[in-house]
Enzyme design. Structure first.
Site, short mmCIF file in Angstrom:
data_model
loop_
_atom_site.label_atom_id
_atom_site.label_comp_id
_atom_site.label_asym_id
_atom_site.label_seq_id
_atom_site.Cartn_x
_atom_site.Cartn_y
_atom_site.Cartn_z
N ASN A 209 0.85 -1.20 0.00
CA ASN A 209 0.00 0.00 0.00
C ASN A 209 0.89 1.25 0.00
O ASN A 209 2.11 1.15 -0.03
CB ASN A 209 -0.95 -0.03 1.20
N ASP A 277 -4.37 -6.03 4.55
CA ASP A 277 -5.43 -6.85 5.14
C ASP A 277 -5.54 -8.23 4.48
O ASP A 277 -6.11 -9.14 5.05
CB ASP A 277 -6.77 -6.12 5.04
N ASP A 304 -4.86 -9.78 12.22
CA ASP A 304 -4.99 -8.39 12.71
C ASP A 304 -4.08 -8.27 13.94
O ASP A 304 -4.41 -8.74 15.03
CB ASP A 304 -6.44 -8.07 13.06
N1 CTP Z 1 -3.92 -3.22 11.98
C1 CTP Z 1 -3.16 -4.29 12.38
N2 CTP Z 1 -3.19 -5.46 11.67
C2 CTP Z 1 -3.96 -5.58 10.57
C3 CTP Z 1 -4.73 -4.48 10.17
C4 CTP Z 1 -4.68 -3.32 10.89
O1 CTP Z 1 -2.45 -4.18 13.38
N3 CTP Z 1 -3.96 -6.71 9.91
C5 CTP Z 1 -3.92 -1.99 12.79
C6 CTP Z 1 -3.29 -0.80 12.13
O2 CTP Z 1 -1.91 -0.70 12.46
C7 CTP Z 1 -4.08 0.36 12.70
C8 CTP Z 1 -5.48 -0.24 12.85
O3 CTP Z 1 -5.26 -1.63 13.00
O4 CTP Z 1 -3.66 0.72 14.00
C9 CTP Z 1 -6.31 0.02 11.64
O5 CTP Z 1 -7.50 -0.66 11.80
P1 CTP Z 1 -8.22 -1.42 10.63
O6 CTP Z 1 -9.57 -1.76 11.10
O7 CTP Z 1 -7.50 -2.58 10.16
O8 CTP Z 1 -8.18 -0.34 9.55
P2 CTP Z 1 -8.39 -0.60 8.08
O9 CTP Z 1 -7.41 -1.59 7.53
O10 CTP Z 1 -8.39 0.74 7.46
O11 CTP Z 1 -9.82 -1.30 8.14
P3 CTP Z 1 -11.01 -1.16 7.16
O12 CTP Z 1 -10.44 -1.58 5.87
O13 CTP Z 1 -11.96 -2.11 7.75
O14 CTP Z 1 -11.40 0.27 7.27
#
Ligand code: CTP
Length: 400
Positions: A209, A277, A304
Site C-alpha cells: 500500500n 489486510d 490483525d
Molecule cells: N492493523 C493491524 N493489523 C492488521 C490491520 C490493521 O495491526 N492486519 C492496525 C493498524 O496498524 C491500525 C489499525 O489496525 O492501528 C487500523 O484498523 P483497521 O480496522 O485494520 O483499519 P483498516 O485496515 O483501514 O480497516 P477497514 O479496511 O476495515 O477500514
C-alpha cells in the site's frame, strides 16, 4: 532549541559547520563558540553565515567575534537549552572533567545548567588513553551525554577509533539529550508498528500500500526523546531512526511474530503500521507468466496484529491504534476502538489522498469518552511530538 555549539581544535572542526547548518534547518537557533585552536581550523565568518547568529571566540579581539568572556559566559550559559562540543578534543574533555576554566567555552561549560553533549574526535592512542576515558567517565557522571567516535581511517593516517561520529547521528543525539523527559513515559517500553507490509505474489511481484512508515518513525523518535525505550517493528524501505531498537519485517505474519515476541515485555503499543489486510492464498515460488484474458488471485485475510495484541494484553498495558478513513472518520474510529478493545484510536481523514506522504497532517483522537480536539495540521515530526504529549497526558489521567 537554543544550542551553543562549542568547536575545539581538531581536523573534524569542518564537520561542525555541516552540523550547524543541519541544526538550523531543523528549526534550532545555534550560536558557535570557537576555542583558539578551533579557530585555526574553521573561521567565524563561515559559522555566522550558516547560523545567522554571532560566533564567539576565545578572546575578544577579532572582527566578527563578539566575545567578552567576563560577562558573556553567564549570558550564554543562560541562553542555552543545550551545549554541544563538536568536535571535542582530549584537552577540552580534560578541562571540563576537572572544572578548569581558561577561556569562553570552558567557563561557559562550568556556568551552564543546560544539558551538555560531547562528540569527541582524536587519534586512537589518545582516545584509548586511560586519562581520556577517566575524564569521559567523570563527565558522564555529571549527567553529560557522549556520542562515541566511530572507527575508520583518521586524519593522522592511523586506522582505529577516534573518528568523529556521523553529523546526522550527533544531531539526533542533541535532539534526544535536549528534550525534557516525560515522567509517565520515561523508562517505559513502548512497541510501535510502522510502515507498509508486503505480501508476495511471486519472487518479483508484491501486494502493498501507499504508506511509507514515516509517521511511525517520527512517533518512535518522539517517544525516544521523552525517555521511552522504544522497539520499532518496521516495514518498508525508510531508514531506521537513530537510537531506536528496530526490527525489519516484510509481511503481516512477520510483523505479528516480531510483535508477539516483544509484547509481554512492553508497557504499551502504538500500532501505526498500514498492515495489508489480505495476502495471496498461495504465493508462487517461481515468477508467474502472463496469460491471455482475465486472471484471478485468491486473497485470504492476514492476522490483525493490533486486535491480537489487544486481546492478550494485561490490565497494565495500553493499546493505541490508528485509522485512515475516507468518510465518516469519527464513527469508523469509534467502531474500531470498541471492536479491537483499544484505549485510543488516532484517526486520519484521508479523503482525496490526504495523509499518505503528505507534508502536513491532522489526527483526531477518539477514546471511550468520544472524540477529542484534532491535533494538527502539523508536519509529521511535530505531529508525532504533539501526539506523544497528548497521550502522556491521557496516561496521567488514567486511574492506576
Ligand atoms: N492493523 C493491524 N493489523 C492488521 C490491520 C490493521 O495491526 N492486519 C492496525 C493498524 O496498524 C491500525 C489499525 O489496525 O492501528 C487500523 O484498523 P483497521 O480496522 O485494520 O483499519 P483498516 O485496515 O483501514 O480497516 P477497514 O479496511 O476495515 O477500514
Amino acid at each position: 532549541m537554543q544550542i551553543i555549539l562549542g568547536i575545539t581544535g581538531g581536523v573534524a572542526a569542518y564537520k561542525s559547520a555541516e552540523l550547524a547548518r543541519l541544526l538550523v534547518n531543523q528549526g534550532h537557533r545555534v550560536r558557535c563558540i570557537l576555542t583558539e585552536a578551533g579557530a585555526r581550523f574553521i573561521t567565524p565568518l563561515t559559522l555566522t553565515s550558516l547560523t545567522g547568529e554571532p560566533c564567539y571566540g576565545a578572546n575578544p579581539d577579532q572582527g566578527e567575534w563578539r566575545a567578552s568572556p567576563n560577562i558573556e559566559h553567564i549570558e550564554l550559559a543562560r541562553w542555552a537549552d543545550l551545549v554541544a562540543v563538536v568536535p571535542a578534543t582530549a584537552n577540552i574533555l580534560g578541562k571540563a572533567a576537572n572544572g578548569l576554566a581558561s577561556d569562553l567555552l570552558s567557563t561557559l561549560l562550568l556556568a551552564t545548567r543546560a544539558p551538555v553533549l560531547w562528540a569527541p574526535a582524536m587519534n586512537t592512542g589518545m582516545w584509548e588513553h586511560p586519562a581520556v576515558q577517566a575524564n569521559l567517565a567523570r563527565l558522564r557522571s555529571f549527567g553529560h551525554a557522549v556520542v562515541d567516535p566511530g572507527e575508520g581511517v583518521l586524519a593522522c593516517g592511523e586506522e582505529g577509533s577516534g573518528k568523529l561520529a556521523e553529523v546526522a547521528s550527533i544531531a539526533e543525539a542533541i535532539q534526544v539529550h535536549g528534550t525534557p523527559k516525560l515522567r509517565i513515559l520515561s523508562g517505559r517500553r513502548v512497541l510501535i508498528t510502522s510502515g507498509p507490509t508486503r505480501e508476495d505474489l511471486d519472487p518479483v511481484r508484491t501486494l502493498t500500500n501507499r504508506s511509507t512508515g514515516a509517521m511511525g518513525i517520527e512517533l518512535a523518535r518522539a517517544l525516544r526523546d521523552v525517555g521511552a525505550k522504544v522497539q520499532l517493528v518496521l516495514g518498508g524501505d525508510l531508514a531506521a531512526p537513530w537510537g531506536v531498537e528496530t526490527v525489519r519485517v516484510r509481511s503481516a505474519q512477520q510483523m505479528l511474530e516480531a510483535c508477539e515476541a516483544r509484547w509481554a515485555d512492553s508497557d504499551g503499543l502504538l500500532a501505526a503500521a498500514a498492515v495489508a489486510d489480505q495476502r495471496p492464498e498461495s504465493p508462487s515460488s517461481e515468477k508467474v507468466k502472463k496469460g491471455d484474458g482475465a486472471e484471478t488471485v485468491v486473497l485470504v485475510r492476514t492476522p490483525d496484529i493490533l486486535a491480537r495484541l489487544s486481546a492478550s494484553r494485561r490490565q497494565d498495558q495500553w493499546v493505541v491504534g490508528f485509522a485512515a478513513e475516507s468518510e465518516q472518520h469519527l464513527a469508523h474510529a469509534s467502531a474500531k476502538l470498541a471492536k479491537k478493545g483499544l484505549d485510543a484510536v488516532l484517526v486520519n481523514d484521508v479523503q482525496g489522498g490526504r495523509g499518505f506522504g503528505a507534508q502536513a497532517n491532522t489526527l483526531t483522537p477518539v477514546t471511550a469518552s468520544g472524540p477529542h480536539p484534532a491535533i494538527g495540521p502539523l508536519s509529521k515530526d511535530q505531529l508525532a511530538r504533539a501526539v506523544v504529549q497528548w497521550w502522556a497526558h491521557q496516561l496521567e489521567l488514567r486511574p492506576d
